[in-house]
Enzyme design. Structure first.
Site, PDB file in Angstrom:
ATOM      1  CE  LYS A  59     -23.308  76.079  -7.149  1.00  0.00           C
ATOM      2  NZ  LYS A  59     -23.920  75.512  -8.338  1.00  0.00           N
TER       3      LYS A  59
HETATM    4  N1  PMP Z   1     -21.297  71.675 -12.914  1.00  0.00           N
HETATM    5  C1  PMP Z   1     -22.212  72.645 -12.799  1.00  0.00           C
HETATM    6  C2  PMP Z   1     -22.405  73.593 -13.920  1.00  0.00           C
HETATM    7  C3  PMP Z   1     -22.990  72.747 -11.629  1.00  0.00           C
HETATM    8  O1  PMP Z   1     -23.910  73.697 -11.511  1.00  0.00           O
HETATM    9  C4  PMP Z   1     -22.806  71.807 -10.590  1.00  0.00           C
HETATM   10  C5  PMP Z   1     -23.647  71.887  -9.351  1.00  0.00           C
HETATM   11  N2  PMP Z   1     -23.104  72.739  -8.388  1.00  0.00           N
HETATM   12  C6  PMP Z   1     -21.827  70.819 -10.758  1.00  0.00           C
HETATM   13  C7  PMP Z   1     -21.093  70.779 -11.931  1.00  0.00           C
HETATM   14  C8  PMP Z   1     -21.530  69.824  -9.681  1.00  0.00           C
HETATM   15  O2  PMP Z   1     -20.902  70.451  -8.596  1.00  0.00           O
HETATM   16  P1  PMP Z   1     -21.072  69.934  -7.104  1.00  0.00           P
HETATM   17  O3  PMP Z   1     -20.750  68.492  -7.134  1.00  0.00           O
HETATM   18  O4  PMP Z   1     -20.103  70.726  -6.326  1.00  0.00           O
HETATM   19  O5  PMP Z   1     -22.479  70.191  -6.720  1.00  0.00           O
END
Ligand code: PMP
Length: 295
Positions: A149
């Site tokens: 990320k």
């Molecule tokens: N996909 C993307 C591209 C994201 O930016 C996010 C947000 N972090 C998610 C999925 C969902 O991840 P999470 O549940 O860990 O926030």
């Protein structure tokens, strides 16, 4: 910031901050909720900090703190801001120094900010959002490494997000390079048909922590859940669809590409997931107590 608590207005960086130019900035998005007991808890803090370190590892970046130190720092920043509900944004980045693409000697800086943040996909999101398949393709896992990320990966998300909203939709649904459904610009994606829930495998998507929480909730409820690739028309004929993310939480999807999904409103499995997820966040469901980091 960099190990100390400083006032919001003093959290400044130099314009030659390396990561501002080249996108190597692993970050996290975390939420803190006030529980029914009146105590606030950060949701799955340990898992978010672990993913931050995983992202840095993928990028060959060494964060100059331990996971335990950053877990404590997140709780300290929430407390210092006197917020009982908030969003928390830890970020690591290469600071100013050398200006080539490859940062060999730049310092790794770390900052954690918090602010109050309401419904990410709008106040009406719980009635179901309208999606449009994006003209932008989710990147291949050998180019941008979706398990990380990092700030750079969000160029693809932002392009898709702008396009969808400009055309009157709430959010984009991106397909992968093979044309299978991947995810939203900042959310993972699920469909339901005949009582079976499907979600794309961990290929061209972020390994969402909400995704994983929802998969556990479904398994605990005895609802079949499979990770498998599927094309967009599987979504058109689904009974229900929903998206998950820290910011978006669990958001029902009522339309894709102007086709109504199921009844065009949140279906029974979606509603059940939302209810259990919120019970978990607020400490009402003791099965998920280990997800809460009380501050
Ligand atoms: N996909 C993307 C591209 C994201 O930016 C996010 C947000 N972090 C998610 C999925 C969902 O991840 P999470 O549940 O860990 O926030």
């Amino acid at each position: 910031m960099d190990g100390g608590l400083i006032p919001f207005d003093e959290a400044k960086i130099h314009v030659l901050t390396h990561s501002l130019h080249y996108g190597m900035a692993p970050f996290e998005g975390i939420r803190c909720y006030k529980g029914d007991s009146g105590r606030s808890a950060i949701f799955r803090l340990k898992d978010h900090i672990r993913r931050l370190f995983d992202s840095a590892h993928i990028l060959e970046m060494t964060i100059p703190f331990s996971q335990e130190e950053l877990i404590k720092a997140c709780a300290d920043v929430v407390r210092a801001n006197h917020l009982d509900e908030c969003y928390i944004r830890p970020i690591a980045f290469y600071g100013a120094g050398e200006m080539g693409v490859v940062a060999r000697s730049n310092p790794v800086q770390v900052a954690i900010a918090t602010w109050p943040w309401g419904a990410y996909l709008g106040d009406d999101a719980l009635k179901g959002v309208r999606l449009k398949t994006s003209s932008f393709v989710r990147f291949h896992h050998n180019s941008m490494l979706p398990m990380a990320k990092t700030s750079a990966n969000y160029v693809n998300s932002a392009l898709a997000g702008y396009e969808a909203r400009r055309n009157g939709y709430d959010e984009a649904l991106l397909l992968d390079v093979n044309g299978y459904v991947a995810e939203g610009s900042g959310e993972n994606f699920f469909v339901v048909r005949d009582g079976v829930v499907r979600t794309p495998p961990l290929m061209s998507i972020l390994a969402g922590i909400t995704r994983e929480s929802v998969m556990r909730i479904l398994a605990d409820a005895g609802v079949p859940i499979v990770e498998q690739p599927f094309p967009r028309d599987v979504v058109y004929i689904a009974d229900e669809a929903f998206m998950t993310g820290t910011a978006a939480e669990v958001t029902p999807v009522r339309e894709l590409d102007d086709r109504k999904i199921g009844e065009g409103k949140p279906g029974p499995i979606t509603r059940r997931v939302i209810e259990t997820f919120h019970a978990a966040l607020r400490g009402r469901d003791i099965r998920y107590k280990e997800w809460l980091h009380f501050i």
